[in-house]
Design an enzyme around this catalytic site. Structure first.
Site, PDB file in Angstrom:
ATOM      1  N   ASN A  69       0.790  -1.178  -0.038  1.00 55.66           N
ATOM      2  CA  ASN A  69      -0.105  -0.013   0.068  1.00 55.66           C
ATOM      3  C   ASN A  69       0.743   1.309  -0.071  1.00 55.66           C
ATOM      4  OD1 ASN A  69      -1.913   1.891   0.312  1.00 55.66           O
ATOM      5  ND2 ASN A  69      -2.541   1.042   2.479  1.00 55.66           N
ATOM      6  N   LYS A  74      -0.005   4.390  -0.261  1.00 56.17           N
ATOM      7  CA  LYS A  74      -0.710   5.428   0.291  1.00 56.17           C
ATOM      8  C   LYS A  74      -0.367   6.864  -0.224  1.00 56.17           C
ATOM      9  CE  LYS A  74      -0.464   2.980   4.827  1.00 56.17           C
ATOM     10  NZ  LYS A  74      -0.598   3.181   6.373  1.00 56.17           N
ATOM     11  N   HIS A  94      -9.722   0.433   4.726  1.00 55.63           N
ATOM     12  CA  HIS A  94      -8.364   0.776   5.414  1.00 55.63           C
ATOM     13  C   HIS A  94      -8.687   1.721   6.730  1.00 55.63           C
ATOM     14  CE1 HIS A  94      -4.202   2.104   6.501  1.00 55.63           C
ATOM     15  NE2 HIS A  94      -3.968   0.990   5.807  1.00 55.63           N
ATOM     16  N   GLU A 149      -7.037   4.116   7.917  1.00 55.61           N
ATOM     17  CA  GLU A 149      -7.099   5.460   7.747  1.00 55.61           C
ATOM     18  C   GLU A 149      -8.304   6.060   7.297  1.00 55.61           C
ATOM     19  OE1 GLU A 149      -2.100   4.855   7.399  1.00 55.61           O
ATOM     20  OE2 GLU A 149      -3.700   5.229   5.400  1.00 55.61           O
ATOM     21  N   GLU A 166      -5.320  -5.467  10.320  1.00 54.19           N
ATOM     22  CA  GLU A 166      -4.437  -4.443  10.770  1.00 54.19           C
ATOM     23  C   GLU A 166      -4.743  -3.864  12.053  1.00 54.19           C
ATOM     24  OE1 GLU A 166      -2.680  -2.848   6.937  1.00 54.19           O
ATOM     25  OE2 GLU A 166      -4.538  -1.852   7.068  1.00 54.19           O
ATOM     26  N   GLY A 209       2.333   2.016  11.047  1.00 51.65           N
ATOM     27  CA  GLY A 209       3.335   3.181  10.792  1.00 51.65           C
ATOM     28  C   GLY A 209       3.938   3.647  12.324  1.00 51.65           C
ATOM     29  N   SER A 238       3.240  -2.393  10.262  1.00 51.35           N
ATOM     30  CA  SER A 238       4.795  -2.275  10.550  1.00 51.35           C
ATOM     31  C   SER A 238       5.465  -3.576  10.144  1.00 51.35           C
ATOM     32  CB  SER A 238       5.008  -2.013  12.078  1.00 51.35           C
ATOM     33  OG  SER A 238       4.544  -0.592  12.272  1.00 51.35           O
TER      34      SER A 238
END
Length: 248
Positions: A11, A13, A95, A97, A165, A171, A211
């Site tokens: 991904n 991003k 996702h 985010e 996730e 991250g 991560s």
């Protein structure tokens, strides 16, 4: 028992430009990739066409999101039809985010999953709990509820990869331990067995995101119910090759 092909998604991003992508794509195209591993790269919308033209055909291309209708007055959105028109065959939906930065609800994500599948796109559907939810001991509750809404909207499980996730590990440099990842994946598979079917539980790929690096990918990949990865930052670096080859 269904054979589940290892699956690694990158991904990208909101990162990169044509120059840096060309470099990354060249690295991927010339790398020796494990032939039993399916690889898909999630490029930013405006580079979908570029990525699909440049990437070797053994590597799939995904959009990072889409809307839940085919066309219309939705400024700034893109549809599954547009994604397919660029030659991409996958979309990442739900996702963390999108959920937590942009406020997408479970319901909207479910509608997007249904429309993407109806449009013949394959879907990487993301689920995962936040740190406070894990600390409160509600991980299962949260991921089951998210999976429930997704499953109600799936018309063909053969075109779905489930990505677990944990939001606290994206991250942040924190990674769920291989045991923590395995535990949630195993419980998700049991949930699918009870709520969908044995066939789906055995065949659907549940991949881990949070991560993942060259340093931890092999141990994670050795877990029974971890069928691959959704990789963020590391997918922009040469170490992505090592992650793809985690089972080689």
């Amino acid at each position: 028992m269904a054979q589940r092909n290892f699956f690694v998604g990158g991904n990208w991003k909101m990162n990169g430009n044509k120059e840096s992508m060309e470099e990354l794509i060249s690295t991927l195209n010339t790398a020796s990739l494990h032939d039993q591993t399916e690889v898909v790269c999630g490029a930013p919308y405006i580079y979908l066409d570029f990525a699909r033209c440049m990437l070797d055909l053994r590597i799939g291309v995904a959009a990072q999101n889409c809307y839940n209708v085919a066309k219309g007055a939705f400024t700034g959105e893109i549809s599954p039809a547009m994604i397919k028109d660029c030659g991409a065959e996958w979309v990442i939906l739900g996702h963390s985010e999108r959920r937590h930065v942009f406020g997408e609800s479970d319901e909207l994500i479910g509608q997007k999953v249904a429309h993407a599948l109806d449009s013949d796109l394959s879907v990487i559907a993301c689920i995962g709990e936040k740190l406070e939810e894990r600390e409160a001991g509600t991980t299962e509750e949260v991921v089951y509820a998210q999976t429930q809404v997704i499953s109600e909207n799936v018309s063909d499980w053969g075109k779905v990869v489930l990505a677990y996730e944990p939001v606290w590990a994206i991250g942040t440099g924190k990674t769920a331990s291989p045991e923590q990842a395995q535990e949630v994946h195993e419980k998700l598979r049991a949930w699918l067995r009870s709520n969908v079917s044995d066939d789906v539980a055995d065949s659907v790929r549940i991949i881990y995101g949070g991560s993942v690096t060259a340093g931890n990918c092999r141990e994670l990949a050795s877990q029974n119910d971890v069928d691959g990865f959704l990789v963020g930052g590391a997918s922009l670096k040469p170490e992505f090759i090592e992650i793809i080859n985690a089972r080689a």
